[in-house]
Design an enzyme around this catalytic site. Structure first.
Site, PDB file in Angstrom:
ATOM      1  N   GLU A 132     -17.025  17.248   5.782  1.00 41.81           N
ATOM      2  CA  GLU A 132     -16.107  17.907   4.831  1.00 41.81           C
ATOM      3  C   GLU A 132     -16.696  17.878   3.415  1.00 41.81           C
ATOM      4  O   GLU A 132     -16.561  18.830   2.659  1.00 41.81           O
ATOM      5  CB  GLU A 132     -14.726  17.241   4.868  1.00 41.81           C
ATOM      6  CG  GLU A 132     -13.996  17.523   6.189  1.00 41.81           C
ATOM      7  CD  GLU A 132     -12.499  17.269   6.137  1.00 41.81           C
ATOM      8  OE1 GLU A 132     -12.090  16.231   5.605  1.00 41.81           O
ATOM      9  OE2 GLU A 132     -11.737  18.134   6.624  1.00 41.81           O
ATOM     10  N   GLY A 148       0.823  -1.207   0.000  1.00 44.64           N
ATOM     11  CA  GLY A 148       0.000   0.000   0.000  1.00 44.64           C
ATOM     12  C   GLY A 148       0.851   1.248   0.000  1.00 44.64           C
ATOM     13  O   GLY A 148       1.797   1.368   0.783  1.00 44.64           O
ATOM     14  N   ALA A 149       0.529   2.183  -0.917  1.00 43.05           N
ATOM     15  CA  ALA A 149       1.288   3.442  -1.012  1.00 43.05           C
ATOM     16  C   ALA A 149       0.414   4.615  -0.577  1.00 43.05           C
ATOM     17  O   ALA A 149       0.387   5.664  -1.212  1.00 43.05           O
ATOM     18  CB  ALA A 149       1.825   3.633  -2.428  1.00 43.05           C
ATOM     19  N   GLN A 184      -2.629  11.220  10.406  1.00 44.77           N
ATOM     20  CA  GLN A 184      -1.598  11.586  11.376  1.00 44.77           C
ATOM     21  C   GLN A 184      -1.080  10.358  12.136  1.00 44.77           C
ATOM     22  O   GLN A 184       0.130  10.162  12.272  1.00 44.77           O
ATOM     23  CB  GLN A 184      -2.244  12.564  12.362  1.00 44.77           C
ATOM     24  CG  GLN A 184      -1.308  13.388  13.156  1.00 44.77           C
ATOM     25  CD  GLN A 184      -2.085  14.206  14.188  1.00 44.77           C
ATOM     26  OE1 GLN A 184      -1.787  14.134  15.352  1.00 44.77           O
ATOM     27  NE2 GLN A 184      -3.065  14.963  13.795  1.00 44.77           N
ATOM     28  N   TYR A 209      -0.662   6.939   3.070  1.00 51.36           N
ATOM     29  CA  TYR A 209       0.186   7.680   4.018  1.00 51.36           C
ATOM     30  C   TYR A 209       1.154   6.748   4.733  1.00 51.36           C
ATOM     31  O   TYR A 209       2.353   7.023   4.835  1.00 51.36           O
ATOM     32  CB  TYR A 209      -0.676   8.394   5.061  1.00 51.36           C
ATOM     33  CG  TYR A 209      -1.541   9.467   4.464  1.00 51.36           C
ATOM     34  CD1 TYR A 209      -1.004  10.690   4.087  1.00 51.36           C
ATOM     35  CD2 TYR A 209      -2.903   9.260   4.259  1.00 51.36           C
ATOM     36  CE1 TYR A 209      -1.790  11.672   3.527  1.00 51.36           C
ATOM     37  CE2 TYR A 209      -3.699  10.231   3.700  1.00 51.36           C
ATOM     38  CZ  TYR A 209      -3.135  11.438   3.331  1.00 51.36           C
ATOM     39  OH  TYR A 209      -3.917  12.401   2.763  1.00 51.36           O
ATOM     40  N   ALA A 210       0.628   5.617   5.249  1.00 50.64           N
ATOM     41  CA  ALA A 210       1.450   4.733   6.072  1.00 50.64           C
ATOM     42  C   ALA A 210       2.532   4.040   5.242  1.00 50.64           C
ATOM     43  O   ALA A 210       3.696   4.000   5.644  1.00 50.64           O
ATOM     44  CB  ALA A 210       0.554   3.700   6.760  1.00 50.64           C
ATOM     45  N   LYS A 246      -5.321  24.030   7.003  1.00 46.54           N
ATOM     46  CA  LYS A 246      -5.537  22.794   6.232  1.00 46.54           C
ATOM     47  C   LYS A 246      -4.541  22.707   5.066  1.00 46.54           C
ATOM     48  O   LYS A 246      -3.991  21.659   4.788  1.00 46.54           O
ATOM     49  CB  LYS A 246      -6.987  22.774   5.720  1.00 46.54           C
ATOM     50  CG  LYS A 246      -7.384  21.523   5.004  1.00 46.54           C
ATOM     51  CD  LYS A 246      -7.976  20.486   5.929  1.00 46.54           C
ATOM     52  CE  LYS A 246      -8.309  19.207   5.205  1.00 46.54           C
ATOM     53  NZ  LYS A 246      -8.915  18.200   6.039  1.00 46.54           N
ATOM     54  N   ASN A 271       1.716  -1.613  -4.799  1.00 46.47           N
ATOM     55  CA  ASN A 271       0.495  -0.789  -4.810  1.00 46.47           C
ATOM     56  C   ASN A 271      -0.301  -1.101  -6.072  1.00 46.47           C
ATOM     57  O   ASN A 271       0.272  -1.435  -7.102  1.00 46.47           O
ATOM     58  CB  ASN A 271       0.858   0.706  -4.771  1.00 46.47           C
ATOM     59  CG  ASN A 271      -0.323   1.545  -4.352  1.00 46.47           C
ATOM     60  OD1 ASN A 271      -0.900   1.337  -3.284  1.00 46.47           O
ATOM     61  ND2 ASN A 271      -0.717   2.501  -5.183  1.00 46.47           N
TER      62      ASN A 271
HETATM   63  P1  NAD Z   1     -16.995   8.142  10.984  1.00 46.74           P
HETATM   64  O1  NAD Z   1     -17.215   6.784  11.548  1.00 46.74           O
HETATM   65  O2  NAD Z   1     -16.119   9.078  11.697  1.00 46.74           O
HETATM   66  O3  NAD Z   1     -18.425   8.868  10.769  1.00 46.74           O
HETATM   67  C1  NAD Z   1     -19.560   8.203  10.253  1.00 46.74           C
HETATM   68  C2  NAD Z   1     -20.833   8.896  10.738  1.00 46.74           C
HETATM   69  O4  NAD Z   1     -21.952   8.201  10.173  1.00 46.74           O
HETATM   70  C3  NAD Z   1     -21.004   8.852  12.262  1.00 46.74           C
HETATM   71  O5  NAD Z   1     -21.300  10.139  12.730  1.00 46.74           O
HETATM   72  C4  NAD Z   1     -22.160   7.885  12.476  1.00 46.74           C
HETATM   73  O6  NAD Z   1     -22.969   8.229  13.577  1.00 46.74           O
HETATM   74  C5  NAD Z   1     -22.949   8.022  11.162  1.00 46.74           C
HETATM   75  N1  NAD Z   1     -23.733   6.825  10.857  1.00 46.74           N
HETATM   76  C6  NAD Z   1     -23.301   5.527  10.901  1.00 46.74           C
HETATM   77  N2  NAD Z   1     -24.317   4.692  10.567  1.00 46.74           N
HETATM   78  C7  NAD Z   1     -25.408   5.476  10.307  1.00 46.74           C
HETATM   79  C8  NAD Z   1     -26.749   5.211   9.902  1.00 46.74           C
HETATM   80  N3  NAD Z   1     -27.209   3.979   9.708  1.00 46.74           N
HETATM   81  N4  NAD Z   1     -27.589   6.257   9.731  1.00 46.74           N
HETATM   82  C9  NAD Z   1     -27.155   7.535   9.901  1.00 46.74           C
HETATM   83  N5  NAD Z   1     -25.907   7.835  10.279  1.00 46.74           N
HETATM   84  C10 NAD Z   1     -25.021   6.820  10.473  1.00 46.74           C
HETATM   85  O7  NAD Z   1     -16.507   7.888   9.466  1.00 46.74           O
HETATM   86  P2  NAD Z   1     -15.755   8.887   8.451  1.00 46.74           P
HETATM   87  O8  NAD Z   1     -16.319  10.252   8.529  1.00 46.74           O
HETATM   88  O9  NAD Z   1     -15.774   8.180   7.145  1.00 46.74           O
HETATM   89  O10 NAD Z   1     -14.280   8.926   8.966  1.00 46.74           O
HETATM   90  C11 NAD Z   1     -13.506   7.714   9.026  1.00 46.74           C
HETATM   91  C12 NAD Z   1     -12.240   7.964   9.852  1.00 46.74           C
HETATM   92  O11 NAD Z   1     -11.397   8.887   9.159  1.00 46.74           O
HETATM   93  C13 NAD Z   1     -12.563   8.575  11.196  1.00 46.74           C
HETATM   94  O12 NAD Z   1     -11.674   8.042  12.153  1.00 46.74           O
HETATM   95  C14 NAD Z   1     -12.303  10.036  10.979  1.00 46.74           C
HETATM   96  O13 NAD Z   1     -11.912  10.683  12.173  1.00 46.74           O
HETATM   97  C15 NAD Z   1     -11.185  10.027   9.942  1.00 46.74           C
HETATM   98  N6  NAD Z   1     -11.278  11.247   9.106  1.00 46.74           N
HETATM   99  C16 NAD Z   1     -10.691  12.376   9.584  1.00 46.74           C
HETATM  100  C17 NAD Z   1     -10.770  13.539   8.852  1.00 46.74           C
HETATM  101  C18 NAD Z   1     -10.125  14.792   9.393  1.00 46.74           C
HETATM  102  O14 NAD Z   1      -9.413  14.708  10.385  1.00 46.74           O
HETATM  103  N7  NAD Z   1     -10.367  15.941   8.799  1.00 46.74           N
HETATM  104  C19 NAD Z   1     -11.450  13.568   7.617  1.00 46.74           C
HETATM  105  C20 NAD Z   1     -12.062  12.384   7.160  1.00 46.74           C
HETATM  106  C21 NAD Z   1     -11.971  11.221   7.923  1.00 46.74           C
END
Ligand code: NAD
Length: 391
Positions: A164, A8-9, A308, A11-12, A370, A33
């Site tokens: 986002e 895998g290429a 991170q 971040y990690a 950002k 990759n």
């Molecule tokens: P997540 O798990 O953080 O969020 C998913 C959201 O969907 C949750 O709020 C949850 O309550 C909701 N959800 C789940 N099942 C549901 C349902 N059946 N109906 C309605 N809502 C439901 O997932 P993510 O946003 O894809 O992020 C994945 C990981 O990547 C996380 O650890 C996140 O912190 C990280 N991430 C970080 C950043 C950043 O730091 N800017 C950006 C993107 C992702």
């Protein structure tokens, strides 16, 4: 000669090969990759919304790694852990002495009926482009269909990815409305989220600011509602239905399917690793990034998966492989988060930072933070000399 296979290429994986070269390990380093480029997965939502192009967030792996690293472009099918071989789709199996598995994440539907078939998710460049193409085609289709559901976008889940993405859509969709001469007042962007609180991991004032900001841009947020089913063009909850011809699924992630296909003891394709990031009973295997689950030594809770922490893990794994090759003791992994930055489109965001003090930021300045984070990550992954020499 000792072979270290890095899978895998992302971040990690990119960081692991960079640090292994830096550690001057006396070994053959092979990076595998499935495509020839690295993409910044923290910016995929911008490709999905159409605010950035793939070339803005990708670079060629071969241009960015040291020439001491062998790059194999192929798909990993599974790992034969007994014979210590990586089974590849096209090439012969790759035998290894040390394995660094950094195969990353996939979208998670939690088995919700119809979610996989009737919504779009994104976990790589191709799937993010597919979201963008579907959304633009569907919006443009309104000119002939006059179906208001063509102008309705529903984002399922309001984690960091969902929020986002909503920020980018709130910025991009009015531009598309002009481009396709669409009635702006009929366009709707809706989010459906199970948790009663949006961005619960941020302080209350920041999560409230983010919600108010998105609402001011016309985004409708329905929180505290669990999605139970997705039918073609309909998101179903216990007592409401949301009709839309673009449904985007962002309810969470799991690790690569290669984990369960290779017989690991796992949950959602994540494996709880030892404190040196190796796998219990398999000290030559290291898991980093979204395929690993790392307990915080103090609370026992698993760290959330982020770019991170993936980079921090890769540093420790490279140091531990170098230590083992030199007959030294490996290090234990510890992690202190530098904070969280959540963008809300190109010009706003919220952030909590633990660098040079404790900072809670909101608004325009977060977009500058950002940009710095994104630029820094390229420096953390790539060999600058190779990047400068490439054309
Ligand atoms: P997540 O798990 O953080 O969020 C998913 C959201 O969907 C949750 O709020 C949850 O309550 C909701 N959800 C789940 N099942 C549901 C349902 N059946 N109906 C309605 N809502 C439901 O997932 P993510 O946003 O894809 O992020 C994945 C990981 O990547 C996380 O650890 C996140 O912190 C990280 N991430 C970080 C950043 C950043 O730091 N800017 C950006 C993107 C992702």
């Amino acid at each position: 000669m000792t072979t270290i296979a890095v899978l895998g290429a992302g971040y990690a994986g990119m960081r692991a090969v960079k640090r292994l070269v830096h550690e001057k390990v006396d070994a053959r380093i092979v990076l595998v990759n499935n495509n020839p480029y690295h993409y910044e997965s923290t910016q995929l939502h911008e490709i999905a919304a159409g605010t950035k192009e793939p070339s803005d967030i990708t670079f060629d792996i071969r241009d960015a790694v040291s020439d001491k690293v062998e790059v194999v472009i192929d798909t990993v099918e599974r790992i034969d852990r007994e014979s210590k071989q990586v089974v590849l789709k096209e090439s012969q199996p790759l035998a290894y002495d040390y394995l660094v598995n950094a195969l990353g994440f996939e979208s998670e539907t939690f088995g919700i009926p119809g979610a996989e078939e009737n919504s779009l998710s994104f976990s790589n460049i191709d799937s993010a482009l597919a979201v963008r193409e579907h959304m633009e085609k569907t919006l443009a289709n309104y000119a002939t269909s006059h179906d208001e559901n063509d102008l309705h976008i529903v984002v399922c889940g309001a984690g960091f990815t969902g929020i986002e993405l909503l920020g980018e859509l709130a910025w991009r969709v009015p531009q598309l409305a002009k481009q396709y001469s669409l009635p702006e007042d009929l366009i709707r962007i809706t989010c459906v989220e199970a948790s009663p609180k949006i961005l619960a991991m941020l302080p209350d004032n920041l999560s409230k600011w983010a919600v108010d900001y998105l609402t001011s841009k016309g985004v409708e947020i329905h929180n505290g509602i669990m999605i139970t089913e997705v039918r073609p063009g309909v998101v179903v909850t216990a007592d409401q239905e949301f009709h839309a011809n673009t449904i985007i699924w962002t309810t969470g992630v799991r690790g690569s399917h290669v984990i369960c296909d290779s017989g690991y003891e796992q949950k959602r394709n994540r494996v709880i690793v030892e404190d040196d990031l190796s796998v219990k009973g398999h000290p030559d295997e290291y898991l980093v990034g979204d395929v690993s689950a790392v307990p915080d030594a103090q609370s026992g809770r698993l760290y959330p998966t982020t770019a991170q922490i993936s980079i921090a893990q890769a540093d420790v794994v490279a140091a531990n492989i170098a230590a083992r090759l030199a007959g030294r003791e490996p290090h234990k992994f510890t992690f202190k988060s530098l904070g969280t930055v959540c963008s809300l489109g190109p010009h706003a965001g919220v952030a909590e930072l633990n660098m040079m003090g404790h900072w809670k930021l909101k608004g325009h300045k977060v977009s500058m933070v950002k940009r710095l984070v994104n630029d820094r990550s390229v420096l953390e992954l790539a060999h600058v000399k190779e990047m400068l020499e490439s054309n």
